[in-house]
Enzyme design. Structure first.
Site, mmCIF file in Angstrom:
data_model
loop_
_atom_site.group_PDB
_atom_site.id
_atom_site.type_symbol
_atom_site.label_atom_id
_atom_site.label_comp_id
_atom_site.label_asym_id
_atom_site.label_seq_id
_atom_site.Cartn_x
_atom_site.Cartn_y
_atom_site.Cartn_z
ATOM 1 N N LYS A 133 46.545 42.150 21.583
ATOM 2 C CA LYS A 133 45.476 41.655 20.755
ATOM 3 C C LYS A 133 44.125 41.793 21.455
ATOM 4 O O LYS A 133 43.095 41.809 20.813
ATOM 5 C CB LYS A 133 45.678 40.167 20.461
ATOM 6 C CG LYS A 133 46.893 39.813 19.682
ATOM 7 C CD LYS A 133 46.964 38.309 19.471
ATOM 8 C CE LYS A 133 48.292 37.920 18.892
ATOM 9 N NZ LYS A 133 48.477 36.477 18.909
ATOM 10 N N GLY A 134 44.148 41.846 22.759
ATOM 11 C CA GLY A 134 42.920 41.758 23.539
ATOM 12 C C GLY A 134 41.867 42.799 23.264
ATOM 13 O O GLY A 134 40.679 42.534 23.396
ATOM 14 N N GLU A 160 42.145 49.827 25.449
ATOM 15 C CA GLU A 160 42.721 48.617 26.048
ATOM 16 C C GLU A 160 41.597 47.724 26.571
ATOM 17 O O GLU A 160 40.537 48.222 26.959
ATOM 18 C CB GLU A 160 43.676 49.023 27.170
ATOM 19 C CG GLU A 160 44.293 47.890 27.951
ATOM 20 C CD GLU A 160 45.236 47.003 27.150
ATOM 21 O OE1 GLU A 160 44.752 46.355 26.188
ATOM 22 O OE2 GLU A 160 46.411 46.917 27.498
ATOM 23 N N ASP A 200 44.604 45.982 35.210
ATOM 24 C CA ASP A 200 44.622 45.351 36.528
ATOM 25 C C ASP A 200 45.711 45.977 37.391
ATOM 26 O O ASP A 200 45.469 46.950 38.066
ATOM 27 C CB ASP A 200 44.676 43.824 36.460
ATOM 28 C CG ASP A 200 45.738 43.278 35.540
ATOM 29 O OD1 ASP A 200 46.817 43.856 35.435
ATOM 30 O OD2 ASP A 200 45.483 42.237 34.922
ATOM 31 N N LYS A 245 39.948 45.781 36.698
ATOM 32 C CA LYS A 245 40.081 44.923 37.885
ATOM 33 C C LYS A 245 40.745 45.766 38.969
ATOM 34 O O LYS A 245 41.924 45.631 39.251
ATOM 35 C CB LYS A 245 40.941 43.703 37.579
ATOM 36 C CG LYS A 245 40.264 42.623 36.818
ATOM 37 C CD LYS A 245 41.167 41.386 36.812
ATOM 38 C CE LYS A 245 40.631 40.292 35.953
ATOM 39 N NZ LYS A 245 41.494 39.104 35.985
ATOM 40 N N VAL A 292 38.725 36.252 33.281
ATOM 41 C CA VAL A 292 37.661 36.462 32.308
ATOM 42 C C VAL A 292 38.131 36.184 30.884
ATOM 43 O O VAL A 292 39.303 36.366 30.548
ATOM 44 C CB VAL A 292 37.085 37.890 32.412
ATOM 45 C CG1 VAL A 292 36.279 38.054 33.684
ATOM 46 C CG2 VAL A 292 38.172 38.946 32.341
ATOM 47 N N ASP A 328 41.441 36.414 26.238
ATOM 48 C CA ASP A 328 41.754 35.026 25.955
ATOM 49 C C ASP A 328 42.390 34.317 27.138
ATOM 50 O O ASP A 328 42.805 34.925 28.117
ATOM 51 C CB ASP A 328 42.734 34.947 24.783
ATOM 52 C CG ASP A 328 44.149 35.323 25.195
ATOM 53 O OD1 ASP A 328 45.072 34.521 24.954
ATOM 54 O OD2 ASP A 328 44.341 36.422 25.758
#
Length: 178
Positions: free
Chosen positions: A42-43, A98, A102, A130, A152, A158
């Site tokens: 969802k990000g 995306e 990370d 990241k 973040v 979220d």
């Protein structure tokens, strides 16, 4: 600024300017093509929406929901597909959008998975990188921002399904998640 935010890392204006720059690059590189732009749910949804509206070539849209985290906060390294593509990607140029990279596990496995379907190309666009947390040797083809290892939120990111609607990217106060 939201009360749970320690500070704003990237303002709405800064984000929008960089999204336009990435869109301009994609517009040049994919001119005359019809790529499939795949949002990772969802990000990425807010970044994805802003980015595709700035693309001036014909595009098709699709979504995937994937995870390599399970119920923890450390990647298991195994890709779990919760929602696969609706479109056939054989011979197509695919652009994965995306929110953040990370460790790299999820995107590395996802790219591998999509390449097994014989697309013409697979490129990755990320909002945030990241880089300090990278475990797998993978880099995004297009990166909006490299950030330090901070928790973040905002602009689609979220914590416990909250804060996605903030128009900026902020650092979440440790007291909220510790």
């Amino acid at each position: 600024m939201h009360q749970d935010c320690e500070r704003i890392l990237l303002t709405e204006e800064t984000i929008q300017n960089r999204v336009q720059e990435i869109a301009d690059t994609l517009n040049r590189e994919y001119r005359g093509k019809n790529p499939l732009v795949v949002g990772i749910l969802k990000g990425s949804i807010i970044f994805y929406g802003d980015l595709v509206r700035k693309l001036d070539m014909p595009v098709e849209l699709d979504f995937m929901a994937v995870s390599s985290y399970g119920s923890g906060t450390v990647s298991s390294g195994t890709l779990r597909i919760k929602k696969d593509l609706d479109k056939n990607i054989e011979g197509r140029d695919v652009i994965i959008v995306e929110d953040i990279i990370d460790s790299g596990y999820t995107l590395a496995r996802l790219k591998e998975y999509l390449l097994s379907r014989n697309p013409a190309s697979v490129k990755i666009v990320v909002l945030l990188d990241k880089f300090e947390r990278r475990v797998v040797d993978i880099e995004a083809d297009y990166t909006c921002f490299r950030i330090e290892d901070e928790f973040v939120i905002g602009y689609g990111l979220d914590y416990d399904e909250r804060y996605r609607n903030l128009p900026y990217i902020g650092i979440l106060k440790r007291s909220v998640y510790e």
